[in-house]
Design a protein around this motif. Structure first.
Motif, PDB file in Angstrom:
ATOM      1  N   GLY A 468      48.842 -54.227 119.399  1.00  0.00           N
ATOM      2  CA  GLY A 468      48.244 -52.945 119.755  1.00  0.00           C
ATOM      3  C   GLY A 468      47.766 -52.944 121.189  1.00  0.00           C
ATOM      4  N   ASP A 469      47.420 -51.783 121.682  1.00  0.00           N
ATOM      5  CA  ASP A 469      46.884 -51.665 123.032  1.00  0.00           C
ATOM      6  C   ASP A 469      45.874 -50.526 123.069  1.00  0.00           C
ATOM      7  OD1 ASP A 469      48.295 -49.083 124.081  1.00  0.00           O
ATOM      8  OD2 ASP A 469      49.945 -50.301 123.271  1.00  0.00           O
ATOM      9  N   VAL A 470      44.988 -50.585 124.031  1.00  0.00           N
ATOM     10  CA  VAL A 470      43.961 -49.559 124.175  1.00  0.00           C
ATOM     11  C   VAL A 470      43.490 -49.550 125.620  1.00  0.00           C
ATOM     12  CG1 VAL A 470      42.093 -51.133 123.514  1.00  0.00           C
ATOM     13  CG2 VAL A 470      41.785 -48.667 123.242  1.00  0.00           C
ATOM     14  N   TYR A 472      40.361 -48.206 128.335  1.00  0.00           N
ATOM     15  CA  TYR A 472      39.011 -47.698 128.543  1.00  0.00           C
ATOM     16  C   TYR A 472      38.849 -47.357 130.018  1.00  0.00           C
ATOM     17  CZ  TYR A 472      37.992 -49.943 124.056  1.00  0.00           C
ATOM     18  OH  TYR A 472      38.003 -50.329 122.731  1.00  0.00           O
ATOM     19  N   ARG A 510      40.151 -54.665 112.704  1.00  0.00           N
ATOM     20  CA  ARG A 510      39.636 -53.359 112.297  1.00  0.00           C
ATOM     21  C   ARG A 510      38.711 -53.496 111.075  1.00  0.00           C
ATOM     22  NH1 ARG A 510      42.741 -48.910 113.988  1.00  0.00           N
ATOM     23  NH2 ARG A 510      42.038 -47.820 112.110  1.00  0.00           N
ATOM     24  N   THR A 519      41.179 -49.816 117.635  1.00  0.00           N
ATOM     25  CA  THR A 519      41.199 -48.756 118.640  1.00  0.00           C
ATOM     26  C   THR A 519      40.061 -47.757 118.454  1.00  0.00           C
ATOM     27  OG1 THR A 519      42.764 -47.518 117.264  1.00  0.00           O
ATOM     28  CG2 THR A 519      43.691 -48.921 118.987  1.00  0.00           C
ATOM     29  N   ASP A 520      39.380 -47.802 117.294  1.00  0.00           N
ATOM     30  CA  ASP A 520      38.252 -46.898 117.062  1.00  0.00           C
ATOM     31  C   ASP A 520      36.974 -47.389 117.737  1.00  0.00           C
ATOM     32  OD1 ASP A 520      39.829 -45.226 115.512  1.00  0.00           O
ATOM     33  OD2 ASP A 520      39.356 -46.311 113.664  1.00  0.00           O
TER      34      ASP A 520
END
Length: 731
Positions: A468-470, A472, A510, A519-520
């Protein structure tokens, strides 16, 4: 409790000395703390005569300059709080870790875990207090080179106290000038070679079979294009205060400095640290009270330990391009390898989603910082425009901590395999404008952008893809107004917006148990307001700051899901308090340093219950933070002959978890040191002896916040001793 402007002003004025006209010359003690702006430098500066009421002429106190806003200015003219520690020329302590240096800094809480496997526990105004290992939420730099990764996780293990020149701790809202995870900023600087070539050999010993050997060489440059150098090597080993807390550490640091004919200055730094350390872990309250030296009996089977090997190098370059403009560049790269054996039973690891009981990673990191600076560009305006880039590439594996025969403490089958990439790209602008002889305004703006990318290579039928990636990002403004009330008294008011992303560890899994990164999980943002006064008079240097910080989406623990630790956001937290510091040369080589800080850190909104955690009510104290802390130090610091020092430190109780279910009690401890320096022609002999915890107080040095097994307490050492001698030969 919330402060009104009138309350703040009244409280601050109470800390300011009444001015008298008969000032006298004074040098600040070399190991004292001072309040200033980022990158403080205590220097003699210039002195000027002032007239007393009876026309007697005496000298003003030396000017203290600060440079962390990328320009050199007097401490009184800079509108934010920083505290600086200058290292003495002669060794007065064991020089093992940064806790020896920073205990008297208000706003900063330094907790020694008595555990070389987990590093110090540092927090500034409450930021970083929940870290169970290393340093988080605080930016750290060594000679201008980041010791903090792009995700905000850092360490102090590579800071060489034997070659350290000074440490600066920025606690105010202008920490946001440094970008992500800058709830506070710690900047350390190593010594620059000067004068004649010299070699120093030292040996030291202490309680718990602690032994240390040091070898250093230094020298200045005869010509502009030749480098000054300072090279330091040390080896330390100890059996540790607690059972299973032994360690050995190799630390090497080298710094070359060129002052070129065109006015340029180049610094090249190389640093290496290698640590092998056993981990005693924490104790329950009953175990601590029955025997603070023990390791919990259940943990002995696991042989919990950590191995670290880190090498990094960096180059800084500053060049004037006109009478008022200059360029600055910094680049660095490094590699950190770590293997950690944990105390996780095989039954827990039987869950196919579990990452195993051994953490093993190879991390490569690098970055650059480019800056253009202009002084007095027009109408007393100073500017700095820059761009910072940092990147980390991590090859991370997890293994079972047992073999086929069920023996723990070995590397078993693979349970985790991933490549993690993190980087940030931050443009920034800073300005200072003295628009009036009595008033000036400072402002900064930084756009911080952090990206995480994880590629999972351990994908099985029962372990789905956790890739995954995110991203900010946050705009970070800061602004301050400084009022020069007189030549010796300044007041300021400041504001800054902070930004703290989750570390990779916090966002890896998660809470809902689904695959992929969390990601939350939001980045925390904070708004800090500060009101301060700074006074330099015949009473010494006295500084005070009141602060108020509201944080949204602070990151807190959630449930453990399938053996994976997860995290969530708290809607709002509040930190407010006061910092006071005083330093004065009392007589000849005798100096006094005193500090006090109060911080009220609470959850400012209810937090809902989860499957395994009770609800947290508004007003509950944030764990890991002492409400009150005070320090008093007296030092006789002569350059030759006898030296001596006495320090007293008080730390309030510290809650251990979000529920405030228990707390490590408050304590007061006393330390003493004595030394002697002989100088014989080209030879110098330095000796020291020190006793810590003079009255053998039984207390908890730090707590492991929210430990799921209830082993919160990390007991501190009782009365302990260290002594050493060094021999220096000049050529």
């Amino acid at each position: 409790m919330k402060y009104s402007v009138s309350m703040l002003t009244a409280m601050m004025m109470a800390s300011v000395p009444v001015y008298a006209a008969d000032m006298q010359s004074s040098e600040l003690a070399s190991d004292a703390t001072a309040t200033a702006m980022p990158d403080t430098q205590i220097s003699e500066g210039s002195t000027s005569d002032i007239q007393t009421s009876d026309r007697q002429t005496v000298q003003q106190l030396p000017v203290i300059t600060v440079t962390a806003t990328h320009e050199s200015r007097d401490i009184l003219d800079v509108p934010t709080a920083i505290y600086k520690v200058e290292m003495p020329d002669q060794q007065n302590d064991a020089n093992i870790d940064l806790a020896e240096v920073l205990q008297g800094v208000p706003g900063l809480q330094v907790k020694d875990r008595e555990n070389f496997a987990q590093d110090l526990q540092l927090s500034i105004r409450g930021f970083g207090a929940r870290s169970t290992f290393g340093v988080r939420g605080i930016r750290m730099y060594v000679d201008g080179i980041p010791a903090t990764m792009p995700d905000g996780q850092g360490q102090t293990s590579n800071i060489d106290l034997n070659s350290l020149s000074n440490v600066e701790v920025l606690t105010g809202p202008f920490s946001s000038l440094y970008g992500n995870s800058s709830g506070g900023t710690i900047l350390t600087e190593t010594r620059t070679g000067e004068g004649r070539d010299s070699v120093t050999v030292g040996v030291g010993a202490g309680s718990h079979d602690q032994q240390q050997v040091t070898l250093s060489a230094q020298g200045g440059a005869d010509q502009g294009n030749q480098p000054a150098y300072y090279i330091s090597n040390s080896y330390m080993q100890t059996d540790g205060y607690r059972e299973h807390s032994g360690a050995d550490k190799i630390l090497q640091n080298a710094k070359l400095t060129w002052d070129l004919d065109d006015g340029s200055e180049i610094n090249w730094v190389v640093n290496r640290v290698k640590i092998n350390a056993d981990d005693p872990a924490g104790l329950t309250r009953s175990d601590w009270q029955s025997n603070p030296k023990q390791q919990a009996s259940y943990l002995k089977q696991f042989n919990v330990r950590k191995e670290i090997d880190q090498t990094q190098t960096g180059l800084t370059w500053k060049k004037p391009i006109s009478d008022h403009q200059s360029l600055y560049a910094m680049t660095y790269l490094g590699q950190r390898k770590m293997t950690q054996y944990q105390s996780i039973p095989a039954s827990t690891q039987s869950n196919p989603l579990h990452a195993g009981g051994v953490i093993d990673f190879d991390r490569k990191y690098y970055g650059v910082d480019l800056r253009w600076m202009a002084e007095d560009l027009f109408s007393h305006l100073d500017l700095a425009l820059g761009l910072a880039f940092d990147r980390m590439d991590e090859d991370r594996q997890g293994y079972e901590n047992f073999d086929s025969s069920g023996t723990y403490g070995v590397k078993g089958d693979l349970r985790r395999d991933e490549d993690n990439t993190m980087w940030n790209l931050d443009p920034y602008l800073q300005a200072s404008w003295a628009f009036n002889p009595a008033f000036s305004v400072d402002a900064g703006l930084r756009y911080s952008n952090v990206r995480y990318d994880s590629d999972d290579h351990y994908v099985t039928t029962n372990n789905p893809d956790d890739s995954g990636d995110v991203d900010y990002d946050q705009l970070l403004p800061s602004v301050a107004l400084n009022w020069k009330i007189s030549d010796h008294l300044n007041s300021y008011i400041a504001y800054g917006k902070g930004f703290e992303t989750p570390t990779f560890t916090e966002m890896a899994y998660r809470p809902d148990g689904l695959s992929g990164v969390n990601t939350d999980l939001k980045a925390a943002t904070s708004d800090t307001y500060e009101l301060g006064l700074k006074s330099r008079s015949y009473l010494g240097l006295i500084t005070g700051a009141l602060f108020y910080t509201e944080t949204q989406d602070d990151i807190v623990s959630a449930d453990a899901v399938n053996g994976r630790s997860t995290y969530r956001n708290a809607d709002q937290t509040l930190r407010q308090g006061v910092e006071l510091a005083w330093q004065k040369e009392l007589w000849k080589d005798l100096s006094l340093q005193a500090s006090y800080h109060y911080i009220d850190a609470t959850f400012d909104a209810d937090i809902a219950a989860t499957a395994n955690n009770a609800a947290i009510a508004k007003g509950t104290n944030i764990p890991g933070i002492a409400k009150n802390q005070a320090y008093l130090g007296l030092n006789w610091q002569a350059s030759e002959g006898l030296r001596a020092g006495l320090d007293v430190r008080y730390v309030d109780q510290v809650y251990v978890d979000d529920d405030n279910s228990d707390a490590a009690p408050s304590y007061t401890i006393v330390g003493m040191n004595v030394g002697y320096t002989w100088i014989l022609d080209n030879w110098q002999i330095n000796s020291y002896a020190k006793v810590n915890n003079l009255f053998d107080r039984d207390y908890v040095g730090s707590v492991i916040v929210n430990d799921r097994n209830g082993r919160y307490f990390e007991p501190a050492d009782g009365r302990n001793f260290s002594a050493g001698v060094s021999l220096t030969k000049k050529f």
